[in-house]
Design a protein around this motif. Sequence first.
Motif, PDB file in Angstrom:
ATOM      1  N   LEU A   1     -36.584 129.359   4.031  1.00 34.61           N
ATOM      2  CA  LEU A   1     -36.454 129.012   5.444  1.00 34.61           C
ATOM      3  C   LEU A   1     -36.145 130.245   6.269  1.00 34.61           C
ATOM      4  O   LEU A   1     -36.717 130.480   7.336  1.00 34.61           O
ATOM      5  CB  LEU A   1     -35.340 127.967   5.622  1.00 34.61           C
ATOM      6  N   ALA A   2     -35.231 131.094   5.724  1.00 40.65           N
ATOM      7  CA  ALA A   2     -34.891 132.321   6.438  1.00 40.65           C
ATOM      8  C   ALA A   2     -36.122 133.199   6.587  1.00 40.65           C
ATOM      9  O   ALA A   2     -36.370 133.785   7.651  1.00 40.65           O
ATOM     10  CB  ALA A   2     -33.782 133.073   5.695  1.00 40.65           C
ATOM     11  N   THR A   3     -36.911 133.277   5.502  1.00 37.53           N
ATOM     12  CA  THR A   3     -38.128 134.082   5.560  1.00 37.53           C
ATOM     13  C   THR A   3     -39.078 133.552   6.615  1.00 37.53           C
ATOM     14  O   THR A   3     -39.652 134.314   7.393  1.00 37.53           O
ATOM     15  CB  THR A   3     -38.847 134.070   4.202  1.00 37.53           C
ATOM     16  N   CYS A   4     -39.260 132.222   6.642  1.00 38.69           N
ATOM     17  CA  CYS A   4     -40.188 131.653   7.610  1.00 38.69           C
ATOM     18  C   CYS A   4     -39.743 131.930   9.033  1.00 38.69           C
ATOM     19  O   CYS A   4     -40.561 132.290   9.882  1.00 38.69           O
ATOM     20  CB  CYS A   4     -40.315 130.146   7.404  1.00 38.69           C
ATOM     21  N   TRP A   5     -38.447 131.757   9.289  1.00 38.51           N
ATOM     22  CA  TRP A   5     -37.989 132.028  10.650  1.00 38.51           C
ATOM     23  C   TRP A   5     -38.083 133.517  10.978  1.00 38.51           C
ATOM     24  O   TRP A   5     -38.332 133.896  12.121  1.00 38.51           O
ATOM     25  CB  TRP A   5     -36.556 131.517  10.863  1.00 38.51           C
ATOM     26  N   ALA A   6     -37.918 134.368   9.936  1.00 38.49           N
ATOM     27  CA  ALA A   6     -38.091 135.800  10.181  1.00 38.49           C
ATOM     28  C   ALA A   6     -39.539 136.103  10.555  1.00 38.49           C
ATOM     29  O   ALA A   6     -39.814 136.905  11.454  1.00 38.49           O
ATOM     30  CB  ALA A   6     -37.684 136.601   8.944  1.00 38.49           C
TER      31      ALA A   6
END
Lengths: 165, 622
Positions: B186-191
């Motif tokens: 999720l963090a990667t996607c938002w990044a």
Amino acid sequence: FIAFSTNKGILISNVLLCNVTDRVSFWFVVTDSSKNVTTIPGSEVEAAIRLNRNRINSAFLLSDKTLQFLKITSTLSPPVEPSTPVWLIVFGVVLCLIVAGIVFLVVAGIQQRKKNKESTERENLEEKGEVTVTVENGIPCEALDLKAGHINGVFAADDERFTSL
Amino acid sequence: MSKDLSVPPEIPKEDGRPKWDNKFQYILSCIGFAVGLGNVWRFPYLCQIHGGGAFLIPYFIALLFEGIPLLHLELALGQCLRKGSIGAWNTISPYLGGVGVGSWMVSVLVSLYYNTVLTWVMWYFINSFQEPLPWSVCPLNENRTGLNEECYESTAVNYFWYRKTLNITPDVTESGTLQWWLILCLATCWAIVYLCTIRGIETTGKAIYVTAIFPYLVLTVFLIHGLTLPGATDGLAYLFTPNLNTLKNPRVWLDAATQIFFSLSLAFGGLIAFSSYNPPKNDCEKDAVTVAVVNSMTSLYASIPVFSVLGFKATTGYWDCLDRNIISIINEFDLPEESIMRQNYTAWINFLNSSYPEKIAGLKLKSCDFQEFLDQSVSGTGLAFITFTQAIILMPGSQAWAILFFIMLFSLGLSSMFGNIEGVFTPLLELQSISKSIPKELLSGIICLICFLIALCFTLGSGSYWIDIFDSYAGSLPLLVIAFFEVIGVAYVYKIKRFSKDVKWMTGRKPNLYWQITWRFISPLLLLIVFVAFVTLQIQKPPSYTAWNPKYEGFPMKEEKVYPPWVLAICVLLVVLPCVFVPLVALFHLIKRMRRSKDPSLVPPEVFSCQGASSNFSHPKE
């Protein structure tokens, strides 16, 4: 091979044919000649087969799938798992790329902002020079906003114009 | 400095408003926003269950009378007023400001859960680099004598999705724990979303070239490969064979209307934001028709590989079923290998059934019906993460196909996310208080961070149930309401005559009879009918969901459960929250006006027009 499996001195003797079917299948019984021709209990035979399944298979040039011992399920080998899960490695690569991209864009944005400030100052000063000597009247609104505090920088700005190159 | 109407190209620059690098970027962004995951996993499903080719009839009728007019309306609105959704509706009439706020609210809610779907895609993507694919084999149980029980009873693909990815709880009330691997993704996607939207359309405009075009390339590759698979033609025939009888069912028409509506991403405010960055003199009519047609064509184009692959999967499933039965029969009757083949299976079965019926009955053979395998229709996440992944395992070179497939899904979803985020970002940028104090990069960073923190809820064990709730309630009804008020607002508050004049100024020709009729009568009427039908269908039965419960007797079937009251309250809240702004803002302005009845600034702006907007620097203040 049953002899080797059970580690006892057993001879393989008569092969009896019965119940002929179309498929290649057979029943066998393991007898222990040292104990007066008694059959060895099924559980021991099963355990022996389980231990040496590989050797039995290779003797027939077959595998677990093609040579089936009824009621003896093969111990399955677990799937190979590398020490670091592959997905973690890929994830690390992807994340590094993204963070690098973000840092690059943010830094570029800050630099662009500094450059923009300098160039708009330069632009407005050039404009002022073109319009008239009486600059105070014709100062556009944006210039006023950006150059808050530098209104009477016309003379000092001349130097600025050249040094900023 | 006088604003001369004959020099429009210079005006945007002095406006300070960002603009598209070229027209192609703008069209591509709109297409990318409209073309999303739904084109791949919802349209083919609807075609399948609603009589194949016959579904195209209500679909195109809805496109003609609902999709294209609403799309044209939104694009023209944004282009004329040159503001995001909140500012645009405030300008049309302060009483309609709530429509803009409602759009903004929906964009926020949808952004939250949409990116979590992309998280799942990303998780599958990074797991596709392994050999063998992790969803192709069941893990072993503790004592290594057999396969994991949950996996064995369902399938390896199901197990990987429900246990290894979601780690789903048996009930929506049991939240479970945060799944750390999903948090990382999720963090990667938002990044990634932050990286692409960091400076608004300056950055998304560059990213869209990749994310909007790449899916078409992959779809083509899948099309070519899919058509070579065995059973592909059966799948395609099944999909497209028209069954005109289904048209008698009103449900089909409702589904067509809602599909068109949600597929074009109307009423999110994102389209208004995109077109607000256009130069004022741009042919928005042609743009609207282009985007709508491309969107529909993409849906059709995507359904071909999807159904080839599904036909292939049904065929292999059927063959596997036959093979299993054949092995049991051969074992039971001690027949030689290869005596029974798939081709003569039915002949053998009939013969054996007549000669030894008790033995055959004792074998408990599963009846293998090819039609049944084809009939297993799936849509949504089930299609992508269960059905398609299962089909991919059966293809040679599965890693490559899996990687391609998931990158395609990711691009499709990402380009739609751009539109969602723009719908949130642009109105905030126009609030004077914010745009002066915070640079763009920081504002987009704050938005992405807040969304990430809230979306952590979806990484809980019960997360996927919540996403279904958000999708069914926040992403459906409010949009219908907002779109209805959009059309009514433009047609009857702003007045069609004035709007036609504005469109004529922008495109160079007056909107013809088709637009006049659809804007004035047909589209509002259609929206009203769809809304009423939708609500009627929803309240007919208590909202329920299907849960994955390994302890259920009917496992691996999913257990049907009813939502508890507090969850229902949240569903109602999700629907009401965006819609409530429409009457609230109107009421607020009414009260304000009654208190200061002498104030002329609250009179509907008769003086406003598109020509005025392009020459107007100052934003009209409240």
